[in-house]
Design a protein around this motif. Structure first.
Motif, short mmCIF file in Angstrom:
data_model
loop_
_atom_site.label_atom_id
_atom_site.label_comp_id
_atom_site.label_asym_id
_atom_site.label_seq_id
_atom_site.Cartn_x
_atom_site.Cartn_y
_atom_site.Cartn_z
N ILE A 182 -1.75 -19.66 -26.72
CA ILE A 182 -2.21 -19.47 -25.34
C ILE A 182 -3.46 -20.29 -25.07
N GLN A 183 -4.44 -20.21 -25.96
CA GLN A 183 -5.67 -20.97 -25.77
C GLN A 183 -5.41 -22.47 -25.84
N GLY A 184 -4.47 -22.88 -26.69
CA GLY A 184 -4.13 -24.29 -26.77
C GLY A 184 -3.55 -24.81 -25.48
N MET A 185 -2.68 -24.01 -24.87
CA MET A 185 -2.08 -24.44 -23.60
C MET A 185 -3.11 -24.47 -22.48
N ILE A 186 -4.01 -23.51 -22.46
CA ILE A 186 -5.08 -23.51 -21.46
C ILE A 186 -5.91 -24.78 -21.60
N GLY A 187 -6.29 -25.11 -22.82
CA GLY A 187 -7.08 -26.32 -23.04
C GLY A 187 -6.33 -27.58 -22.66
N TRP A 188 -5.06 -27.62 -22.99
CA TRP A 188 -4.22 -28.78 -22.69
C TRP A 188 -4.13 -29.01 -21.18
N LEU A 189 -3.87 -27.94 -20.43
CA LEU A 189 -3.74 -28.09 -18.98
C LEU A 189 -5.07 -28.36 -18.30
N ASN A 190 -6.15 -27.76 -18.77
CA ASN A 190 -7.46 -28.08 -18.21
C ASN A 190 -7.81 -29.54 -18.44
N ASN A 191 -7.47 -30.06 -19.60
CA ASN A 191 -7.75 -31.45 -19.92
C ASN A 191 -6.95 -32.38 -19.02
N ARG A 192 -5.70 -32.07 -18.79
CA ARG A 192 -4.87 -32.89 -17.91
C ARG A 192 -5.39 -32.83 -16.47
N GLN A 193 -5.76 -31.65 -16.02
CA GLN A 193 -6.31 -31.52 -14.68
C GLN A 193 -7.60 -32.33 -14.53
N GLN A 194 -8.45 -32.27 -15.55
CA GLN A 194 -9.71 -33.01 -15.51
C GLN A 194 -9.47 -34.51 -15.44
N ALA A 195 -8.47 -34.97 -16.19
CA ALA A 195 -8.17 -36.41 -16.17
C ALA A 195 -7.72 -36.87 -14.79
#
Length: 263
Positions: free
Chosen positions: A182-195
């Motif tokens: 769950i935390q990995g997916m949150i980080g992954w999507l936040n990173n994509r959104q930031q990009a």
């Protein structure tokens, strides 16, 4: 066929260039379809180009497609063996079938975008900054490419992924996923959104846009299951993605519901 619905606030809808009849363009509900893993084709074109042409011939201005390294399996596109196509931007910009489809008169492109540098679910056992930086670079660069190359085109590109709950490694939908996943997916999507957000801030553009989206597909689990089996993308990931642009609902679990249940 992939059933999906994209949700966003009304103020996010852009005034796009007229690509068809003005009376048709006035509607803000769109019907489109996808092109993944076509089983047959009738022309010498790649499956991607042939299916995209068929979708435009039906009058649709919306297409859903795959943008990542497995182009042969998903879109019938064989990449050159010299490594010249090695990232999202080189695939979108330099591969002829993709370039032709992105140039077609679609207004909405819903895209499964997976950077070449990592596997699709590299974050499944936990997020790490090294791989995150590689994801960020490819998402950032392809966003800037779409904004600049299709400036003033009326096009919108939604960069997202396949059914998010499928990545949670839940055994036959009988348990909750691990906290690391769950935390990995949150980080992954936040990173994509930031990009995507950073690329938009760094680019001058008009009448074109790029958005990041997440997709949920086990919504009823989150609503109806007990606490030992109700942790899903919709309730345990999406609320923790900062400034998420769009949410896609792969809505198989809402098919054949009554009106009251659907609401």
């Amino acid at each position: 066929f992939v059933a999906f619905i994209i949700f966003a606030p009304a103020q996010s809808l852009l005034q796009a260039a007229t690509l068809s009849d003005p009376a048709v363009d006035a509607y803000n509900v769109r019907v489109g379809t996808e092109t993944f893993a076509a089983m047959y084709k009738f022309s010498t074109n790649t499956a991607l180009v042939e299916t995209a042409q068929a979708i435009t011939n039906m009058g649709s201005d919306t297409i859903k497609l795959y943008l990542a390294s497995d182009t042969s399996g998903q879109e019938g596109v064989t990449l050159p063996g010299n490594g010249s196509i090695s990232s999202l931007i080189t695939l979108a910009r330099d591969e002829s079938s993709y370039r032709k489809v992105f140039d077609m008169p679609f207004r909405h492109f819903v895209v499964w975008a997976y950077p070449f540098a990592n596997s699709d679910e590299w974050w499944g056992s936990g997020y790490n900054a090294t791989q995150g930086a590689k994801d960020y670079a490819e998402m950032y660069n392809v966003t800037r490419y779409f904004l600049t190359n299709y400036n003033n085109s009326g096009k919108t590109f939604y960069l997202g992924h396949w059914e998010g709950d499928g990545y949670l490694k839940v055994n036959n939908w009988t348990t909750n996923p691990s906290a690391a996943t769950i935390q990995g997916m949150i980080g992954w999507l936040n990173n994509r959104q930031q990009a995507v957000d950073d690329a938009k801030r760094a680019t001058t553009y008009t009448n074109v846009s790029v958005f990041n989206y997440a997709e949920a597909n086990r919504v009823h689990d989150a609503m109806n299951n007990g606490s030992n089996n109700n942790q899903r993308v919709i309730n345990c990931v999406v609320p923790y993605v900062t400034n998420l642009d769009y949410l896609s609902y792969s809505s198989y679990d809402s098919q054949n519901l009554s009106t009251s249940d659907l609401y």
